[in-house]
Write an enzyme that holds these catalytic residues in place. Sequence first.
Site, short mmCIF file in Angstrom:
data_model
loop_
_atom_site.label_atom_id
_atom_site.label_comp_id
_atom_site.label_asym_id
_atom_site.label_seq_id
_atom_site.Cartn_x
_atom_site.Cartn_y
_atom_site.Cartn_z
N CYS A 336 53.70 59.26 36.29
CA CYS A 336 53.71 60.67 35.91
C CYS A 336 55.05 61.30 36.25
CB CYS A 336 52.61 61.42 36.65
SG CYS A 336 50.97 61.06 36.05
N ASP A 337 56.11 60.54 36.19
CA ASP A 337 57.42 61.03 36.57
C ASP A 337 58.29 61.03 35.32
OD1 ASP A 337 60.08 61.28 37.56
OD2 ASP A 337 59.34 60.67 39.52
#
Lengths: 388, 388
Positions: A336-337
């Site tokens: 989720c980066d």
Amino acid sequence: MNAVTGFGRPEIVAPSRVESFIAAHDFDQPTLVLDVDAVERQFRALAAGLGRAHIHYAVKANPHVAIVERLVRLGSGFDAASRGEIELVLSQGADPAHVSFGNTIKKAADIRFAAQAGVTLFAADAEEELAKIATNAPGARVYIRVIVDNPEADWPLSRKFGCARDKALALLGLARDLGLVPFGLSFHVGSQTRQARMWTGTLDQVAAIWHEAREAGFDLQLLNIGGGFPAFYGEEIAHPTTYAAAVMDLITERFGDVPQIMAEPGRGLVAEAGAIAAEVLLTARKSDDDLHRWVYLDIGKFSGLAETIDEAIRYQFVTPRDGDTTGPCVLAGPSCDSADVLYEKRPIQLPLSLQAGDKVIIRNCGAYTSSYSSVGFNGFPPLATIVL
Amino acid sequence: MNAVTGFGRPEIVAPSRVESFIAAHDFDQPTLVLDVDAVERQFRALAAGLGRAHIHYAVKANPHVAIVERLVRLGSGFDAASRGEIELVLSQGADPAHVSFGNTIKKAADIRFAAQAGVTLFAADAEEELAKIATNAPGARVYIRVIVDNPEADWPLSRKFGCARDKALALLGLARDLGLVPFGLSFHVGSQTRQARMWTGTLDQVAAIWHEAREAGFDLQLLNIGGGFPAFYGEEIAHPTTYAAAVMDLITERFGDVPQIMAEPGRGLVAEAGAIAAEVLLTARKSDDDLHRWVYLDIGKFSGLAETIDEAIRYQFVTPRDGDTTGPCVLAGPSCDSADVLYEKRPIQLPLSLQAGDKVIIRNCGAYTSSYSSVGFNGFPPLATIVL
């Protein structure tokens, strides 16, 4: 079709043992598969070209114990970046006389540890480092790392390491004044220097400093030529023996009769001995009129592919759908980066039929992957390793 | 002088409990010190401003079990990026009904695991992802993540996550066709959005999609406003309650009466609750006429400070020599990796008297540090953590 069922790119090369293994097995998570025999073959090939230059394997490239153990048996020396790496190679039987502490940035306590363990050769590029070495490893041999410019490497080094020419002689003198042995010079031509002729400009610069130092009365014994030996990432490179012999010829032309030469291959020794088994998690288009497809893998920048920072190293991908029509894809990791995107400025060509669940082999990943993997970012486990 | 002996920057703020602890103790390696009471205070402050919006802590910011345990006790929900994070929060007693699987890139087996564990809310931004959810978590509630542009965030997000407006409605329809519940929309305003007013443009865009979807007959229940809540890195930010209340006002103006609102603070909840104890390993000038000094720490990009990639997050440093004359310094990590440079394009001001062995406190490091640390790059151990 080539020998690996369902995986084909016969126009490039036959699949290696690790790629055949990956194609034939299932994996629960991203996994680096290593062939230590391939490391041994590469060691012998490089050594044949390097001749009298002694190999000090740059342990940081891949500190797997199976690689270290094999290289100890083959008589390799080791370039260590830390106390941890020194402990590792000594635990596998390396002779401390063949271990250099090559990081120019060392903790005082780690210098002391190394000296007590029998390590006698240290790198430095600054006054403060020499002072730490003199205090914690009195009488040690030191080599001064110099900065050289090489715009031809795939990943030109920053100025993080080394000192400028004006400072090199001063540091040799300071070493002597501090009771250390000003033993030689080191440099780094730049990671992934694909052709031997690209060493020329760098060697010219280092040779000028070398001869200046000898003329100034420093009886230099060691030329440490560092790493830079390339691995295959899609662009043609020479056979390692040919490459290393050509570099040695360039050195002899410029330096003449150097008592000791040391080389520190890391990537060039182990990258081609490993491949990563990965999986497509998702394919998507952000909008119906987007030019590029997004392909998301179960491995990314923080879980083993750190060298894709700035899209520096461009890995090759083998998929079971090779041969189908390809299109430009942005490749990204599973986290989720938003920084975890592998190739976006220069998208890669992948089969448009690729879909979630497809296995992907990432070629020549033996270097700078497993130990750079994060401990657990986003809750993903670190890169697993299997040794064949 | 402030209360912490030898550490002073009284003009900024009084030292926190973690900074006082670091100043008073010695550390063998880089260490993150966490104050879980500070997390609780921040949770209460954000919750007060968010009102009826429910907090789902973005676990990836810091998955330390002490933080999760405290937030479970406070009634927080959790936004999980992976199976590993779901297992973690459930092990600490989180109610699966308050856990969302917010990664838009999920492995099919992990969706199945989550559904069996009782998680019923999933994110998606692509057809293939909805198909995986429909197969592995039949009947689940899904929210569609949309792409919005926000050039005002410190770290603008790439297009990695979300779908364009034209696709959002199509995906809601596909979800319904697949037997899923098209439950709502999510977006991300961008990490470290320092002021509430910076949300305006993003909220305008999302509201347009929201109302369009409702007009198209989708009975949306959930608006997931994501993260973006800022931490203090030297530039002024509002009090968390004021900030969150202002964001909620902007939402009410644009969305009216939304049945459920969810917020996913990560950095904004935990960053200021931690600081890192680090040490100067070396200071140097590359050449006698260099403008910049180099300062090397025992922690770098691969050992906890990954958010310095592209110099995105600019940490604050407290040293025992603050107050002495400062000068521009390039700051780098301890590894033999030339990419391991923290601040070079924009050097930082540090005391020119700083030297090897000096302790450095890196402020507000509670988020995106410990779990991003590598397993052992260059032979250095991962970032240690101490909970006060």
